[in-house]
Design a protein around this motif. Sequence first.
Motif, PDB file in Angstrom:
ATOM      1  N   TYR A 159       0.830  -1.200   0.000  1.00 37.70           N
ATOM      2  CA  TYR A 159       0.000   0.000   0.000  1.00 37.70           C
ATOM      3  C   TYR A 159       0.867   1.254   0.000  1.00 37.70           C
ATOM      4  CZ  TYR A 159      -3.569   3.401   1.161  1.00 37.70           C
ATOM      5  OH  TYR A 159      -4.393   4.503   1.139  1.00 37.70           O
TER       6      TYR A 159
ATOM      7  N   VAL B 209       0.924   4.160  -2.873  1.00 41.29           N
ATOM      8  CA  VAL B 209       0.729   5.589  -2.595  1.00 41.29           C
ATOM      9  C   VAL B 209       1.914   6.390  -3.125  1.00 41.29           C
ATOM     10  CG1 VAL B 209       0.559   7.313  -0.754  1.00 41.29           C
ATOM     11  CG2 VAL B 209      -0.777   5.204  -0.607  1.00 41.29           C
TER      12      VAL B 209
ATOM     13  N   ILE C 164      -5.898   2.695  -5.473  1.00 40.96           N
ATOM     14  CA  ILE C 164      -6.091   3.153  -4.090  1.00 40.96           C
ATOM     15  C   ILE C 164      -7.572   3.389  -3.822  1.00 40.96           C
ATOM     16  CG2 ILE C 164      -5.715   5.103  -2.511  1.00 40.96           C
ATOM     17  CD1 ILE C 164      -2.850   5.278  -3.737  1.00 40.96           C
ATOM     18  N   ASP C 165      -8.262   4.008  -4.766  1.00 37.11           N
ATOM     19  CA  ASP C 165      -9.696   4.253  -4.604  1.00 37.11           C
ATOM     20  C   ASP C 165     -10.456   2.927  -4.466  1.00 37.11           C
ATOM     21  OD1 ASP C 165     -11.833   6.280  -4.509  1.00 37.11           O
ATOM     22  OD2 ASP C 165     -12.527   5.253  -6.331  1.00 37.11           O
TER      23      ASP C 165
ATOM     24  N   ILE D  40      -9.260   0.138  -3.307  1.00 36.78           N
ATOM     25  CA  ILE D  40      -8.911  -0.401  -1.982  1.00 36.78           C
ATOM     26  C   ILE D  40      -9.693   0.322  -0.890  1.00 36.78           C
ATOM     27  CG2 ILE D  40      -7.026  -0.529  -0.282  1.00 36.78           C
ATOM     28  CD1 ILE D  40      -5.161  -0.995  -2.781  1.00 36.78           C
ATOM     29  N   LEU D  41      -9.709   1.649  -0.959  1.00 37.77           N
ATOM     30  CA  LEU D  41     -10.396   2.437   0.067  1.00 37.77           C
ATOM     31  C   LEU D  41     -11.865   2.051   0.209  1.00 37.77           C
ATOM     32  CD1 LEU D  41      -9.034   6.045  -0.657  1.00 37.77           C
ATOM     33  CD2 LEU D  41      -8.428   4.568   1.266  1.00 37.77           C
TER      34      LEU D  41
ATOM     35  N   VAL E 197      -5.958  -5.909   5.326  1.00 43.22           N
ATOM     36  CA  VAL E 197      -4.719  -5.141   5.436  1.00 43.22           C
ATOM     37  C   VAL E 197      -3.727  -6.033   6.177  1.00 43.22           C
ATOM     38  CG1 VAL E 197      -3.609  -3.060   6.333  1.00 43.22           C
ATOM     39  CG2 VAL E 197      -5.959  -2.946   5.469  1.00 43.22           C
TER      40      VAL E 197
ATOM     41  N   MET F 125      -1.770   6.165   5.664  1.00 41.45           N
ATOM     42  CA  MET F 125      -2.405   5.141   6.489  1.00 41.45           C
ATOM     43  C   MET F 125      -3.654   5.699   7.172  1.00 41.45           C
ATOM     44  SD  MET F 125      -0.864   2.370   5.910  1.00 41.45           S
ATOM     45  CE  MET F 125      -1.735   1.393   7.115  1.00 41.45           C
TER      46      MET F 125
ATOM     47  N   ARG G  55      -5.591   8.052   6.081  1.00 42.32           N
ATOM     48  CA  ARG G  55      -6.652   8.168   5.061  1.00 42.32           C
ATOM     49  C   ARG G  55      -7.315   6.812   4.822  1.00 42.32           C
ATOM     50  NH1 ARG G  55      -6.451   8.540  -1.163  1.00 42.32           N
ATOM     51  NH2 ARG G  55      -8.582   9.187  -1.595  1.00 42.32           N
ATOM     52  N   LEU G  56      -6.507   5.776   4.678  1.00 42.31           N
ATOM     53  CA  LEU G  56      -7.041   4.428   4.462  1.00 42.31           C
ATOM     54  C   LEU G  56      -7.961   4.024   5.614  1.00 42.31           C
ATOM     55  CD1 LEU G  56      -7.026   1.597   3.037  1.00 42.31           C
ATOM     56  CD2 LEU G  56      -5.045   1.081   4.470  1.00 42.31           C
TER      57      LEU G  56
ATOM     58  N   ARG H 260     -12.382   3.941   5.642  1.00 44.49           N
ATOM     59  CA  ARG H 260     -13.072   2.696   5.966  1.00 44.49           C
ATOM     60  C   ARG H 260     -13.879   2.852   7.260  1.00 44.49           C
ATOM     61  NH1 ARG H 260     -12.606  -0.664   2.460  1.00 44.49           N
ATOM     62  NH2 ARG H 260     -13.314  -2.382   3.760  1.00 44.49           N
TER      63      ARG H 260
ATOM     64  N   THR I 119     -12.977  -4.297   7.809  1.00 49.02           N
ATOM     65  CA  THR I 119     -11.583  -4.520   7.463  1.00 49.02           C
ATOM     66  C   THR I 119     -11.030  -5.615   8.364  1.00 49.02           C
ATOM     67  OG1 THR I 119     -11.383  -2.167   6.935  1.00 49.02           O
ATOM     68  CG2 THR I 119      -9.336  -3.401   7.180  1.00 49.02           C
TER      69      THR I 119
END
Length: 188
Positions: free
Chosen positions: A67, A71, A82-83, A85-86, A93, A110, A112-113, A117, A124
């Motif tokens: 990840y 990024v 990334i989008d 994944i988010l 993870v 991190m 942001r991720l 979520r 997650t």
Amino acid sequence: YGEDTTPLKKIANDFIVNFGKCLLSGRGLYIYSETKGSGKTKLACIITNEILKRRDISVRFISVTEYIELVKRKDDDSRNEIDTILHAGLLVVDDIGVQTENKDWITTAMYRLIDVRYTEHLPTIYTSNVEITSLKTDSRILERIYEVSTRLPMPEVNIRRKIADRHTEKFLSELLNDSAGENIWDNP
């Protein structure tokens, strides 16, 4: 493992069977053990595969190091990934807490991720070699993970080595049986 894993199996099974509740609440799992090779990632994948058999849901799996590299790339393809994944319906993870660099941009990425979520109530599954309260990360990240994760402590047993030893023993047994009586060292 050589010990009773019934409570772990029950939590994992209940998570799969009641995954609809997890989708509504955004609750996930935090699978951890200090021992490398204890089966954390394998268990996360088994749980995910069982959920996929029962539900039509988008699932993504990414290690923290992958990840961070994603990024770092900053191109359109990585932004799209990334989008995805988010906003995945379920995200695994892997190896959270493994990142050794403590740079602001990594913490921001991190956060942001985890925050996306958390705020969108997306379940997650985290795997880690560190108990959740010992994660060396920004407190906002730690608190969000803690709030929405059911902790699942794995036995402190390196199951990967046990399996490798069994495979080696089997290989040697087959090898020795196939060459029974033949000794190349006796024939110059």
